[in-house]
Scaffold this motif. Structure first.
Motif, mmCIF file in Angstrom:
data_model
loop_
_atom_site.group_PDB
_atom_site.id
_atom_site.type_symbol
_atom_site.label_atom_id
_atom_site.label_comp_id
_atom_site.label_asym_id
_atom_site.label_seq_id
_atom_site.Cartn_x
_atom_site.Cartn_y
_atom_site.Cartn_z
ATOM 1 N N MET A 1 0.839 -1.172 0.000
ATOM 2 C CA MET A 1 0.000 0.000 0.000
ATOM 3 C C MET A 1 0.889 1.241 0.000
ATOM 4 S SD MET A 1 -3.255 0.723 2.342
ATOM 5 C CE MET A 1 -2.759 1.578 3.793
ATOM 6 N N THR A 2 0.706 2.103 -0.952
ATOM 7 C CA THR A 2 1.493 3.315 -1.079
ATOM 8 C C THR A 2 0.909 4.417 -0.212
ATOM 9 O OG1 THR A 2 2.007 2.708 -3.356
ATOM 10 C CG2 THR A 2 2.396 4.988 -2.722
ATOM 11 N N GLU A 3 1.785 5.061 0.513
ATOM 12 C CA GLU A 3 1.342 6.159 1.370
ATOM 13 C C GLU A 3 1.126 7.407 0.529
ATOM 14 O OE1 GLU A 3 3.267 8.534 5.018
ATOM 15 O OE2 GLU A 3 2.900 6.410 5.295
ATOM 16 N N GLN A 4 0.046 8.098 0.796
ATOM 17 C CA GLN A 4 -0.292 9.322 0.083
ATOM 18 C C GLN A 4 0.460 10.503 0.707
ATOM 19 O OE1 GLN A 4 -2.268 9.296 -2.722
ATOM 20 N NE2 GLN A 4 -2.038 7.100 -2.396
ATOM 21 N N PRO A 5 0.719 11.559 -0.077
ATOM 22 C CA PRO A 5 1.371 12.745 0.472
ATOM 23 C C PRO A 5 0.581 13.292 1.664
ATOM 24 C CG PRO A 5 1.275 12.883 -1.919
ATOM 25 C CD PRO A 5 0.445 11.679 -1.510
ATOM 26 N N GLY A 6 1.285 13.608 2.706
ATOM 27 C CA GLY A 6 0.657 14.192 3.890
ATOM 28 C C GLY A 6 0.217 13.189 4.941
ATOM 29 N N GLU A 7 0.163 11.892 4.604
ATOM 30 C CA GLU A 7 -0.289 10.893 5.578
ATOM 31 C C GLU A 7 0.646 10.816 6.776
ATOM 32 O OE1 GLU A 7 -1.880 6.966 4.478
ATOM 33 O OE2 GLU A 7 -1.912 7.730 2.416
ATOM 34 N N SER A 8 1.933 10.885 6.536
ATOM 35 C CA SER A 8 2.892 10.832 7.642
ATOM 36 C C SER A 8 2.734 12.047 8.544
ATOM 37 C CB SER A 8 4.326 10.758 7.122
ATOM 38 O OG SER A 8 4.530 9.533 6.462
ATOM 39 N N VAL A 9 2.481 13.191 7.954
ATOM 40 C CA VAL A 9 2.278 14.408 8.743
ATOM 41 C C VAL A 9 1.028 14.268 9.602
ATOM 42 C CG1 VAL A 9 1.859 16.899 8.641
ATOM 43 C CG2 VAL A 9 3.493 15.843 7.071
ATOM 44 N N GLU A 10 -0.036 13.715 9.029
ATOM 45 C CA GLU A 10 -1.268 13.503 9.789
ATOM 46 C C GLU A 10 -1.028 12.570 10.973
ATOM 47 O OE1 GLU A 10 -4.588 12.264 7.365
ATOM 48 O OE2 GLU A 10 -4.140 13.803 5.869
ATOM 49 N N ARG A 11 -0.287 11.500 10.737
ATOM 50 C CA ARG A 11 0.028 10.567 11.823
ATOM 51 C C ARG A 11 0.868 11.242 12.900
ATOM 52 N NH1 ARG A 11 1.067 6.397 7.450
ATOM 53 N NH2 ARG A 11 -0.875 5.220 7.406
ATOM 54 N N ALA A 12 1.863 12.009 12.491
ATOM 55 C CA ALA A 12 2.709 12.718 13.459
ATOM 56 C C ALA A 12 1.892 13.721 14.265
ATOM 57 C CB ALA A 12 3.860 13.419 12.743
ATOM 58 N N THR A 13 0.931 14.367 13.615
ATOM 59 C CA THR A 13 0.057 15.319 14.304
ATOM 60 C C THR A 13 -0.765 14.598 15.368
ATOM 61 O OG1 THR A 13 -0.037 16.748 12.364
ATOM 62 C CG2 THR A 13 -1.792 17.015 13.984
ATOM 63 N N LYS A 14 -1.286 13.434 15.049
ATOM 64 C CA LYS A 14 -2.065 12.659 16.020
ATOM 65 C C LYS A 14 -1.200 12.251 17.211
ATOM 66 C CE LYS A 14 -5.336 10.787 12.680
ATOM 67 N NZ LYS A 14 -5.787 9.583 11.952
ATOM 68 N N VAL A 15 0.009 11.784 16.932
ATOM 69 C CA VAL A 15 0.919 11.399 18.013
ATOM 70 C C VAL A 15 1.229 12.611 18.890
ATOM 71 C CG1 VAL A 15 3.271 10.610 18.542
ATOM 72 C CG2 VAL A 15 1.935 9.454 16.779
ATOM 73 N N SER A 16 1.471 13.749 18.261
ATOM 74 C CA SER A 16 1.765 14.975 18.997
ATOM 75 C C SER A 16 0.609 15.367 19.905
ATOM 76 C CB SER A 16 2.075 16.112 18.017
ATOM 77 O OG SER A 16 2.262 17.316 18.708
#
Length: 116
Positions: free
Chosen positions: A1-16
């Motif tokens: 599954m290919t990650e879409q642009p911005g998905e990592s940022v969204e995950r980091a925001t949730k962790v934060s």
């Protein structure tokens, strides 16, 4: 599954957001039996963050001038500095994880008294 642009940022925001909520919790009221699993989860989180910073360091160290970033004055130095700083962060997170894991191990041997 290919990650879409911005998905990592969204995950980091949730962790934060979750980390901020935890930091604002009244941990002085935490039940003693919650301490070992809490420190275990914190250690796991630190381990994941260590991995993320190591991956970001690797990415920066292999970024290609002109392909991944605009070739302008100071860009190469900025990329190299970012890679080094992220690698240092990964190492610090590894040390933090080890310290939290040691605390978790130490608290497992404590016989906690019940609070009223």
């Amino acid at each position: 599954m290919t990650e879409q642009p911005g998905e990592s940022v969204e995950r980091a925001t949730k962790v934060s957001h979750e980390a901020k909520a935890l930091s604002q919790a009244q941990l002085s009221r935490t039940h003693p039996s919650d301490i070992p699993p809490l420190t275990h989860e914190i250690a796991d989180t630190l381990d994941s963050l260590k991995q993320v910073t190591a991956q970001l360091s690797w990415w920066h160290s292999r970024a290609v001038n002109g392909s991944d970033y605009a070739p302008d004055e100071g860009a190469n130095l900025g990329i190299e500095d970012a890679a080094a700083q992220l690698l240092a962060a990964s190492r610090f997170l590894s040390a933090a994880r080890d310290a939290v894991t040691a605390a978790e191990t130490a608290t497992r041997s404590v016989r906690w008294k019940r609070r009223h």
